[in-house]
Design a protein around this motif. Structure first.
Motif, PDB file in Angstrom:
ATOM      1  N   SER A  45       0.846  -1.185   0.000  1.00 51.76           N
ATOM      2  CA  SER A  45       0.000   0.000   0.000  1.00 51.76           C
ATOM      3  C   SER A  45       0.886   1.241   0.000  1.00 51.76           C
ATOM      4  N   PHE A  46       0.500   2.300  -0.720  1.00 53.13           N
ATOM      5  CA  PHE A  46       1.371   3.468  -0.793  1.00 53.13           C
ATOM      6  C   PHE A  46       0.666   4.770  -0.436  1.00 53.13           C
ATOM      7  N   ASN A  47      -0.619   4.686  -0.067  1.00 51.55           N
ATOM      8  CA  ASN A  47      -1.332   5.906   0.289  1.00 51.55           C
ATOM      9  C   ASN A  47      -2.696   5.510   0.837  1.00 51.55           C
ATOM     10  N   GLU A  48      -3.471   6.509   1.260  1.00 50.66           N
ATOM     11  CA  GLU A  48      -4.848   6.250   1.669  1.00 50.66           C
ATOM     12  C   GLU A  48      -5.772   6.933   0.670  1.00 50.66           C
ATOM     13  N   PHE A  49      -6.774   6.183   0.210  1.00 46.96           N
ATOM     14  CA  PHE A  49      -7.602   6.677  -0.899  1.00 46.96           C
ATOM     15  C   PHE A  49      -9.068   6.783  -0.511  1.00 46.96           C
ATOM     16  N   ASP A  50      -9.762   7.695  -1.209  1.00 46.88           N
ATOM     17  CA  ASP A  50     -11.209   7.830  -1.045  1.00 46.88           C
ATOM     18  C   ASP A  50     -11.948   6.851  -1.946  1.00 46.88           C
ATOM     19  N   LEU A  51     -11.283   6.456  -3.025  1.00 51.49           N
ATOM     20  CA  LEU A  51     -11.902   5.536  -3.970  1.00 51.49           C
ATOM     21  C   LEU A  51     -10.800   4.734  -4.655  1.00 51.49           C
ATOM     22  N   ILE A  52     -10.958   3.400  -4.637  1.00 48.66           N
ATOM     23  CA  ILE A  52     -10.039   2.531  -5.371  1.00 48.66           C
ATOM     24  C   ILE A  52     -10.840   1.794  -6.425  1.00 48.66           C
ATOM     25  N   LEU A  53     -10.366   1.852  -7.674  1.00 48.75           N
ATOM     26  CA  LEU A  53     -11.005   1.087  -8.744  1.00 48.75           C
ATOM     27  C   LEU A  53     -10.048   0.014  -9.230  1.00 48.75           C
TER      28      LEU A  53
END
Lengths: 192, 269
Positions: free
Chosen positions: B201-209
């Protein structure tokens, strides 16, 4: 591919078709015995949208459980499986389905050749391929692969097909063991 | 056709020599892909195919690109994009900054589709789209924003079905069979290689597709990748999968809530 037919407990039939194939299925399905001793896999060219109308339409014609394939699902006897729109349908050596959204083959996805060839490698002599009405040559190479792997290839008699191009191609390429009409298909599948 | 044993040898080579781990990919599809390349390059024997992969790093890279599926399109499954437009993006408007990850983005058509949605909902200026793939070559194409013209008519129709109301051709200029998408769409995109099998994992996201990628993985690898996504989705963030993929039967399921009938899940726990 490693073949382990001894652990494979049931026959498998794959039916492929294009234009005019729905009509074949609507006559074929009501004639099939329930419970079915084989697994029946249906690969038809259909519109490019993920609608469930076709499986609902077909399910009305039979008491045999009928479903659109989910990926990784095991292939089981007594079930009719429909290839989902917009994916190629393949079979793994552990007798589970897998899906693939790679390039269209013969201008189509799902392609009948892909499922025929993949099932031939896994099921060998346990497999029967049936190619019915259609306006495309998809499925012919697959029938050849099925025969080469020791399986059986049935082709709808061209004169009984709504669109005879597809069965005609199979006849020209000698890609069949037997020419059949829909009643013959019913008798054959019920005898498995 | 390549045998199971030969395929295993090739996969071991790719792992040992180049670090690409395909051992948990679905074998039926891989077998077809390798057969296709074998025929295409007319290798007289398996030994020669194997030797080429081992000895020629440039070819090995092309081989990796050839055995992975890089088919993608803009606004594929329009109802999915309609749900993003109507149900997902409105819940992100209050955020000062929106981070989106397209995992396994291939040549980038979905990333451009997303940028168009963000532009039309007025969110693009504060969004960042991370687009990753294991193939550097497809990322170069994605970065260029240039796509073949042939399928554009169908993309325009999908765009319309996905709730698009503009003239789709406003977003690109046509040159010699190619469409160059406007550069301001690409400004918020960051392209980078990332291997879902081996990278973290390289970040925190609001949306992953991640659409139509998991179908190529066995169940073990699916669970591994879903866990990676779980660690990368922020609270109340979303995870979107392909139309035949699911969180059902995975360890994530109890903490995610599915949106209507779409393959979009929101992290609630």
């Amino acid at each position: 591919m490693a073949q382990d037919w001894l652990t494979q407990p049931h026959p498998v039939v794959v039916i492929g078709g294009s234009s005019g194939s729905i009509e074949v299925l609507l006559t074929l399905l009501p004639g099939l015995r329930s419970p079915l001793r084989s697994a029946l896999i249906v690969v038809v060219h259909r519109r490019n949208t993920a609608d469930s109308t076709l499986s609902e339409l077909l399910a009305l014609r039979t008491r045999i459980p009928l479903k659109e394939v989910d990926e990784k699902e095991p292939v089981e006897a007594g079930v009719i499986y429909l290839a989902p729109a917009d994916y190629h349908l393949l079979i793994e050596t552990d007798f589970t389905f897998s899906l693939d959204d790679s390039e269209k083959i013969n201008y189509t996805r799902p392609a009948i050749d892909v499922t025929f060839e993949s099932a031939a490698a896994v099921y060998g002599p346990w497999l029967t391929g049936i190619l019915v009405s259609g306006a495309n040559a998809d499925g012919v190479n697959g029938l050849l692969a099925i025969r080469q792997a020791g399986g059986r290839a049935l082709v709808q008699k061209p004169e009984t097909a709504l669109v005879d191009f597809m069965p005609q191609q199979a006849v020209q390429q000698q890609a069949f063991d037997q020419l059949v009409d829909v009643d013959d298909m019913i008798a054959y599948i019920n005898s498995l | 056709m390549i045998s199971t044993e030969e395929l295993n040898l090739l996969l071991t080579d790719l792992l040992d020599w180049y670090g690409y781990d395909f051992t948990h990919y679905s074998r039926a599809s891989l077998t077809r892909r390798v057969d296709r390349l074998w025929n295409l390059e007319k290798f007289p024997s398996f030994a020669e195919l194997r030797y080429r992969v081992r000895s020629d790093a440039t070819y090995a890279q092309r081989f990796v690109e050839g055995i992975t599926v890089n088919v993608t399109e803009m606004f594929r499954d329009p109802s999915f994009y309609l749900a993003l437009r109507n149900d997902v993006l409105p819940t992100l408007t209050a955020k000062p900054f929106i981070r989106i990850w397209h995992a396994g983005c291939s040549t980038g058509e979905e990333v451009y589709s997303m940028a168009i949605l963000l532009r039309e909902t007025g969110l693009l200026y504060k969004s960042l789209l991370y687009a990753t793939d294991l193939n550097p070559e497809v990322l170069d194409r994605a970065r260029s924003g240039i796509f073949p013209m042939a399928p554009l008519r169908q993309y325009a129709e999908s765009y319309r079905l996905a709730g698009g109301t503009r003239d789709f051709s406003d977003y690109y200029t046509a040159h010699y069979g190619y469409a160059k998408f406007s550069e301001d769409l690409g400004e918020k995109m960051v392209f980078s290689t990332h291997n879902l099998v081996s990278d973290s994992s390289f970040n925190e996201f609001d949306l992953i597709l991640c659409r139509n990628v998991l179908i190529y993985f066995d169940k073990l690898l699916q669970e591994h990748v879903l866990t990676l996504f779980d660690r990368s989705v922020g609270p109340l963030g979303y995870l979107a999968l392909g139309s035949k993929e699911t969180l059902k039967f995975s360890s994530l399921q109890p903490r995610y809530k599915q949106l209507n009938n779409e393959k979009i899940w929101r992290k609630i726990g």
